[in-house]
Design a protein around this motif. Structure first.
Motif, PDB file in Angstrom:
ATOM      1  N   GLY A  19       0.788  -1.222   0.000  1.00  0.00           N
ATOM      2  CA  GLY A  19       0.000   0.000   0.000  1.00  0.00           C
ATOM      3  C   GLY A  19       0.821   1.272   0.000  1.00  0.00           C
ATOM      4  O   GLY A  19       0.271   2.370   0.081  1.00  0.00           O
ATOM      5  N   GLY A  20       2.123   1.147  -0.101  1.00  0.00           N
ATOM      6  CA  GLY A  20       2.985   2.315  -0.065  1.00  0.00           C
ATOM      7  C   GLY A  20       2.870   3.169  -1.317  1.00  0.00           C
ATOM      8  O   GLY A  20       2.531   2.688  -2.392  1.00  0.00           O
ATOM      9  N   LYS A  21       3.188   4.430  -1.157  1.00  0.00           N
ATOM     10  CA  LYS A  21       3.114   5.370  -2.278  1.00  0.00           C
ATOM     11  C   LYS A  21       4.178   6.444  -2.102  1.00  0.00           C
ATOM     12  O   LYS A  21       4.329   7.000  -1.015  1.00  0.00           O
ATOM     13  CB  LYS A  21       1.723   6.013  -2.329  1.00  0.00           C
ATOM     14  N   VAL A  22       4.911   6.728  -3.163  1.00  0.00           N
ATOM     15  CA  VAL A  22       5.908   7.791  -3.136  1.00  0.00           C
ATOM     16  C   VAL A  22       5.207   9.140  -3.261  1.00  0.00           C
ATOM     17  O   VAL A  22       4.344   9.323  -4.122  1.00  0.00           O
ATOM     18  CB  VAL A  22       6.923   7.622  -4.281  1.00  0.00           C
ATOM     19  N   LEU A  23       5.594  10.066  -2.401  1.00  0.00           N
ATOM     20  CA  LEU A  23       5.025  11.408  -2.441  1.00  0.00           C
ATOM     21  C   LEU A  23       6.067  12.393  -2.964  1.00  0.00           C
ATOM     22  O   LEU A  23       7.269  12.127  -2.913  1.00  0.00           O
ATOM     23  CB  LEU A  23       4.577  11.833  -1.042  1.00  0.00           C
ATOM     24  N   PRO A  24       5.627  13.547  -3.454  1.00  0.00           N
ATOM     25  CA  PRO A  24       6.591  14.529  -3.971  1.00  0.00           C
ATOM     26  C   PRO A  24       7.576  14.978  -2.893  1.00  0.00           C
ATOM     27  O   PRO A  24       7.217  15.116  -1.716  1.00  0.00           O
ATOM     28  CB  PRO A  24       5.701  15.697  -4.424  1.00  0.00           C
ATOM     29  N   ALA A  25       8.812  15.207  -3.312  1.00  0.00           N
ATOM     30  CA  ALA A  25       9.819  15.731  -2.401  1.00  0.00           C
ATOM     31  C   ALA A  25       9.443  17.143  -1.981  1.00  0.00           C
ATOM     32  O   ALA A  25       8.750  17.866  -2.711  1.00  0.00           O
ATOM     33  CB  ALA A  25      11.187  15.738  -3.069  1.00  0.00           C
ATOM     34  N   ALA A  26       9.873  17.526  -0.798  1.00  0.00           N
ATOM     35  CA  ALA A  26       9.630  18.898  -0.346  1.00  0.00           C
ATOM     36  C   ALA A  26      10.370  19.881  -1.246  1.00  0.00           C
ATOM     37  O   ALA A  26      11.362  19.532  -1.895  1.00  0.00           O
ATOM     38  CB  ALA A  26      10.098  19.049   1.097  1.00  0.00           C
TER      39      ALA A  26
END
Length: 364
Positions: free
Chosen positions: A138-145
């Motif tokens: 269920g993991g998901k990569v999110l945008p970098a800060a």
């Protein structure tokens, strides 16, 4: 025929049911993924691997999920990393000499998280190869800060490295987890200002002489500090502030004519004040040539180089005055007057002084 068809239909239905119940595969996040954020001088020998050398180098990822791992390999097995989850340092890991996955966090509440691997040890302890993150089901990569708007670069010795900062036995032992750049004055100051920071440091190093063959002018421009041919492209990162905290080791070795590095650098004669001042000026000029717009703070302390009667603050003051550069300053941390290297509270005191200085002099 009807029996055979029924068997085929039952098998097909079973496949559908199995597929619907199968668990989702983990998600691999490669080092080259644009959402993986790096801090410090990082080597990228291939899209599949990143090399981490210097103290304070870090790798960060924003993600959704309940677990995260990193695949790592260290050339010596002597490097240590802080695992920072959602801004808190939660554990320490020590990569092996064989590549494998390390669990950084598990059983997390569902939602958004940030994980960071922060190199707490020095480059002579080992080079670590980072092969990427792995997110659980269920993991998901999110945008970098967004990139930080402030950048600080440090040049230093064991004080800046955080050498033996967590050895509370009084033995001043740098091994294992005793060294921790995260709680050095450099790491503390950078976090206070929410700044990216690069640390070019080595215990025992000086500007004119070191306890080992290399001096800071030999290595300050390297990407991989162990490789003389590995040069850093200074145009990649232009810091707003550079802090130079060196000369502590010079101040000892110049009085040891039998020391092998004294003989190598100076022959049989102790260097003069003019020689030391000029050498310091030349190093600062090298930094200025790379960073024409940066504020530069020539710092000393907090070991015996700033004790009462020490001539070394005077050498630095004379060197800076001779440069006639309005954006170069001096700052001397008071002598801590305790044995060994600075411990956590003494690093915090240096950070407090540096932070106040930057707020007042640089309007940060």
């Amino acid at each position: 025929m009807r029996s055979s068809a029924l068997l085929r239909f039952s098998a097909f239905l079973s496949i559908l049911v199995w597929s619907g119940c199968a668990t989702q595969k983990s998600i691999t996040v490669a080092p080259k993924n644009e959402q993986v954020a790096y801090m410090g001088r990082v080597g990228k020998p291939s899209p599949e691997a990143t090399e981490l050398y210097w103290s304070g180098t870090s790798v960060k990822l924003n993600f959704e999920g309940t677990s995260v791992k990193a695949r790592l390999k260290d050339n010596t097995g002597r490097s240590y990393y802080n695992v920072i989850l959602d801004g808190d340092s939660i554990t320490v890991i020590k990569p092996d000499t064989a590549a494998r996955f390390f669990t950084l966090a598990t059983g997390l509440p569902k939602g958004k998280h940030t994980v960071e691997l922060f190199k707490r040890t020095e480059w002579d302890k080992g080079t670590t190869t980072f092969y990427g993150f792995e997110l659980g089901e269920g993991g998901k990569v999110l945008p970098a800060a967004a990139p930080k708007t402030r950048r600080i670069e440090f040049y230093g010795n064991s004080i800046t490295a955080g050498y033996a900062v967590e050895d509370f036995s009084g033995k001043d032992n740098p091994e294992g987890m005793n060294t921790n750049h995260y709680v050095s004055y450099a790491g503390i100051t950078a976090r206070f200002f929410d700044a990216d920071h690069t640390c070019i440091c080595k215990s025992g190093i000086g500007i004119t002489v070191s306890w080992e063959p290399n001096i800071m002018p030999d290595i300050y421009d390297r990407l991989n500090p162990s490789d003389p041919g590995s040069k850093w492209n200074f145009s990649q990162i232009q810091p707003d502030v550079v802090i130079i905290n060196l000369f502590q080791n010079d101040s000892w070795i110049v009085n040891l004519p039998e020391n092998a590095q004294f003989k190598r650098r100076f022959g049989s004669s102790k260097p003069t004040e003019e020689f030391l001042v000029t050498a310091y000026q030349n190093f600062v000029k090298s930094i200025r040539s790379k960073y024409p717009n940066a504020h530069i703070i020539a710092m000393l302390g907090n070991m015996d180089i700033t004790r009462a009667g020490s001539p070394w603050p005077g050498y630095v003051e004379k060197a800076v005055a001779g440069l006639q550069d309005q954006k170069i300053y001096t700052l001397f941390a008071p002598y801590k007057d305790t044995p060994g290297h600075p411990r956590v509270e003494e690093q915090q005191a240096m950070a407090n002084q540096l932070i106040k200085f930057m707020q007042e002099k640089l309007n940060w």
